[in-house]
Design a protein around this motif. Structure first.
Motif, short mmCIF file in Angstrom:
data_model
loop_
_atom_site.label_atom_id
_atom_site.label_comp_id
_atom_site.label_asym_id
_atom_site.label_seq_id
_atom_site.Cartn_x
_atom_site.Cartn_y
_atom_site.Cartn_z
N ALA A 363 0.84 -1.20 0.00
CA ALA A 363 0.00 0.00 0.00
C ALA A 363 0.87 1.25 0.00
CB ALA A 363 -0.93 -0.01 1.21
N GLY A 364 1.96 1.21 0.77
CA GLY A 364 2.88 2.35 0.80
C GLY A 364 3.51 2.62 -0.56
N MET A 365 3.84 1.56 -1.29
CA MET A 365 4.41 1.74 -2.63
C MET A 365 3.40 2.38 -3.57
SD MET A 365 6.50 -1.89 -2.96
CE MET A 365 7.32 -1.47 -4.50
N LEU A 366 2.13 1.99 -3.46
CA LEU A 366 1.10 2.60 -4.31
C LEU A 366 0.86 4.06 -3.92
CD1 LEU A 366 -1.58 -0.23 -4.67
CD2 LEU A 366 -0.14 0.72 -6.46
N LEU A 367 0.90 4.35 -2.62
CA LEU A 367 0.69 5.73 -2.18
C LEU A 367 1.79 6.67 -2.68
CD1 LEU A 367 -0.59 5.25 1.49
CD2 LEU A 367 -1.91 5.72 -0.57
N GLY A 376 9.21 8.57 -0.09
CA GLY A 376 9.60 7.77 1.06
C GLY A 376 8.61 7.79 2.20
N ALA A 377 7.50 8.54 2.03
CA ALA A 377 6.52 8.66 3.12
C ALA A 377 5.36 7.68 2.98
CB ALA A 377 5.98 10.09 3.18
N GLY A 378 5.38 6.85 1.93
CA GLY A 378 4.24 5.98 1.64
C GLY A 378 3.94 4.98 2.75
N TYR A 379 4.97 4.30 3.24
CA TYR A 379 4.74 3.27 4.27
C TYR A 379 4.17 3.90 5.54
CZ TYR A 379 5.53 -0.52 7.58
OH TYR A 379 5.34 -1.49 8.54
N ALA A 380 4.75 4.99 5.98
CA ALA A 380 4.27 5.64 7.21
C ALA A 380 2.82 6.11 7.04
CB ALA A 380 5.17 6.83 7.56
N ARG A 381 2.48 6.62 5.86
CA ARG A 381 1.11 7.07 5.60
C ARG A 381 0.14 5.87 5.62
NH1 ARG A 381 -3.20 9.85 6.38
NH2 ARG A 381 -4.47 10.30 4.55
N ALA A 382 0.54 4.76 5.01
CA ALA A 382 -0.30 3.56 5.01
C ALA A 382 -0.52 3.07 6.44
CB ALA A 382 0.33 2.47 4.16
N GLN A 383 0.53 3.07 7.24
CA GLN A 383 0.43 2.63 8.63
C GLN A 383 -0.49 3.56 9.42
OE1 GLN A 383 4.15 2.65 10.86
NE2 GLN A 383 3.60 0.68 11.78
#
Length: 497
Positions: A363-367, A376-383
């Protein structure tokens, strides 16, 4: 003229017509050599295989019977008069012969073949000949032409959004139900993600089978559009929206023949995503000893093929190689997989960590496709979206918009625990064998059938401790599954064979 009659026979993908041997208007012998006829009524045309019937109660001398599939496709009501004629062989058959003899086809020739396949002008033998000839030799330009042709023959979706993301796994790993977690996360962020998913063909559950435990997935195109407009995302079965219909026909012939070349896989996946209107696509490529892709060299070649076609058709593609050594999550089968998905979305303490972590990562990669999100903020946003409850809220909204499942599906009550034969630790799990075991138990036809996993690779076990539990709904399926597990559990403990 003959009157149409609907015959309640499921002929799967084939159009089949039934003509009485005592027909008053035509002599069936005239058509038996070609075996295919063209059915006509003003602007309605349909090609169908012909069967001759001796029972007047099935088809009368003034009637033409059509199987369920053929009747639906011709779009006429019962009793409508039609005429029939011998079907002329498609012009593209000449291109097929060229391919069989080892020639390279241009884009126009491939488009001709795909158009005729999508319009049911090819027999299964001719389709098999096309698939086998392509499996023997296919250039990258042919693969590109095949992708474009399959995407353009059928429905093509267009969305009022600059970025439309999607995710696809090439399959082979049981329980890998990340899409049902990724979609609500990405939609809650605000990106458009219209997820069209498949039903299981050889696996214990497709994404559509698992989502159907929670919501209606048999949506029409207008219904799908409404859900995406309301929710920014959906998880629906792709069969009703007619995306790349030729691909569905090709797959139905590929599976029994065990034809699964990398070029045909790429064309199949990307044609669906192009037709769905995607602009950005994430490909999940699991590698493992019992996965579809067994080694990194094969994964690298497949990644290059995806990237080549993506660049040529304007589809931004990111390929991620993931661990395919064992199932993802704790359940295999629709109800058990839906349980795992909702456990992750509800942030339950015992939710499977591997399913949660893989879903967040993807999900972070898609974001990261969102221009407004810092790199680089995708994973944190998904979490953040998952842990705040926003993803659960979005999933509940999607379920309501698609239509909540009318009845709650329960896990199969016939159970059998499969026990560890000795002390040690789990060193390997055969994904293929467990998938087959779950299908023998009744999945996905019986939503509650499948396998509940208790142990994963690295876990320490004692002799007699349960490795997993088989769930079945019918005694016959239960017996098949238990006998199959008795021949081999699919687990390797310590150094034992």
């Amino acid at each position: 003229m003959l009157k149409l009659k609907r015959i309640a026979i499921d002929t799967y993908r084939d159009n089949v017509a039934f003509l009485a041997r005592k027909c008053r208007h035509y002599r069936p012998e005239e058509f038996q050599a070609l075996k295919k006829i063209e059915i006509m009524n003003d602007h309605h045309h349909l090609l169908a295989s012909l069967l001759v019937v001796d029972d007047d109660q099935i088809v009368g001398p003034d009637e033409l019977g059509l199987s369920e599939q053929a009747f639906r496709r011709i779009g006429l009501v019962e009793g409508t008069t039609v005429s029939i004629a011998p079907a002329e062989p498609p012009e593209s058959v000449e291109f097929l012969r060229n391919k069989i003899h080892g020639h390279t086809l241009d884009s126009g020739q491939i488009r001709g073949i795909i158009t005729d396949i999508a319009n049911y002008r090819y027999s299964e033998r001719e389709i098999a000949a096309f698939l086998v000839s392509c499996a023997g030799f296919m250039t990258t330009s042919e693969m590109l032409s095949l992708t474009s042709a399959m995407a353009e023959v059928g429905t093509q979706l267009h969305w009022d959004a600059p970025v439309v993301v999607d995710k696809h796994c090439i399959g082979g790993i049981p329980g890998n139900r990340t899409s049902m977690i990724i979609v609500p996360i990405v939609a809650a962020h605000g990106l458009t993600i219209p997820k069209t998913s498949s039903r299981a063909i050889t696996s214990p559950a497709g994404t559509a089978d698992t989502m159907e435990v929670l919501a209606n997935v048999d949506l029409s195109l207008p219904e799908m559009r409404r859900v995406v407009e309301e929710c920014k995302g959906c998880v629906v079965w792709g069969g009703h929206v007619n995306l790349s219909p030729a691909d569905d026909i090709l797959i139905s012939v590929e599976r029994p023949l065990a034809i699964d070349t990398r070029e045909q896989m790429v064309a199949s996946i990307l044609s669906k995503k192009l037709a769905a209107g995607s602009t950005h696509l994430l490909i999940d490529l699991p590698i493992g000893p019992s996965a579809k892709v067994r080694g990194h060299a094969d994964a690298m070649r497949l990644r290059k093929l995806f990237e080549y076609v993506g660049d040529q058709v304007g589809l931004a593609i990111d390929v991620t190689v993931t661990d395919g050594e064992q199932p993802i999550g704790n359940g295999i089968g629709p109800v058990l997989e839906a349980r795992d998905v909702m456990a992750v979305l509800r942030r339950e303490p015992d939710a499977p960590r591997d399913l949660r972590e893989k879903s967040l990562r993807m999900a972070g990669m898609l974001l990261e496709s969102d221009p407004a999100l810092r790199g680089g903020a995708g994973y944190a946003r998904a979490q953040e979206i998952l842990d705040s409850g926003a993803a659960l809220e979005k999933m509940e909204q999607i379920i309501e918009a698609q239509g909540k499942a009318a009845t709650a599906a329960c896990v199969g009550e016939l159970t059998q625990d499969v026990l560890a034969p000795c002390d040690g630790s789990v060193t390997a799990i055969d994904c293929y064998r467990l998938a087959r075991l779950a299908r023998l138990a009744g999945a996905p036809m019986d939503k509650g059938a499948g396998i509940d996993l208790f142990k994963k690779i690295g876990d320490v076990v004692s002799e007699g401790e349960p490795l997993y539990r088989i769930h079945a709904c019918f005694k016959s399926d239960y017996k098949f599954a238990v006998n199959f597990a008795g021949e081999g559990s699919g687990y390797r403990i310590g150094g034992s064979a």
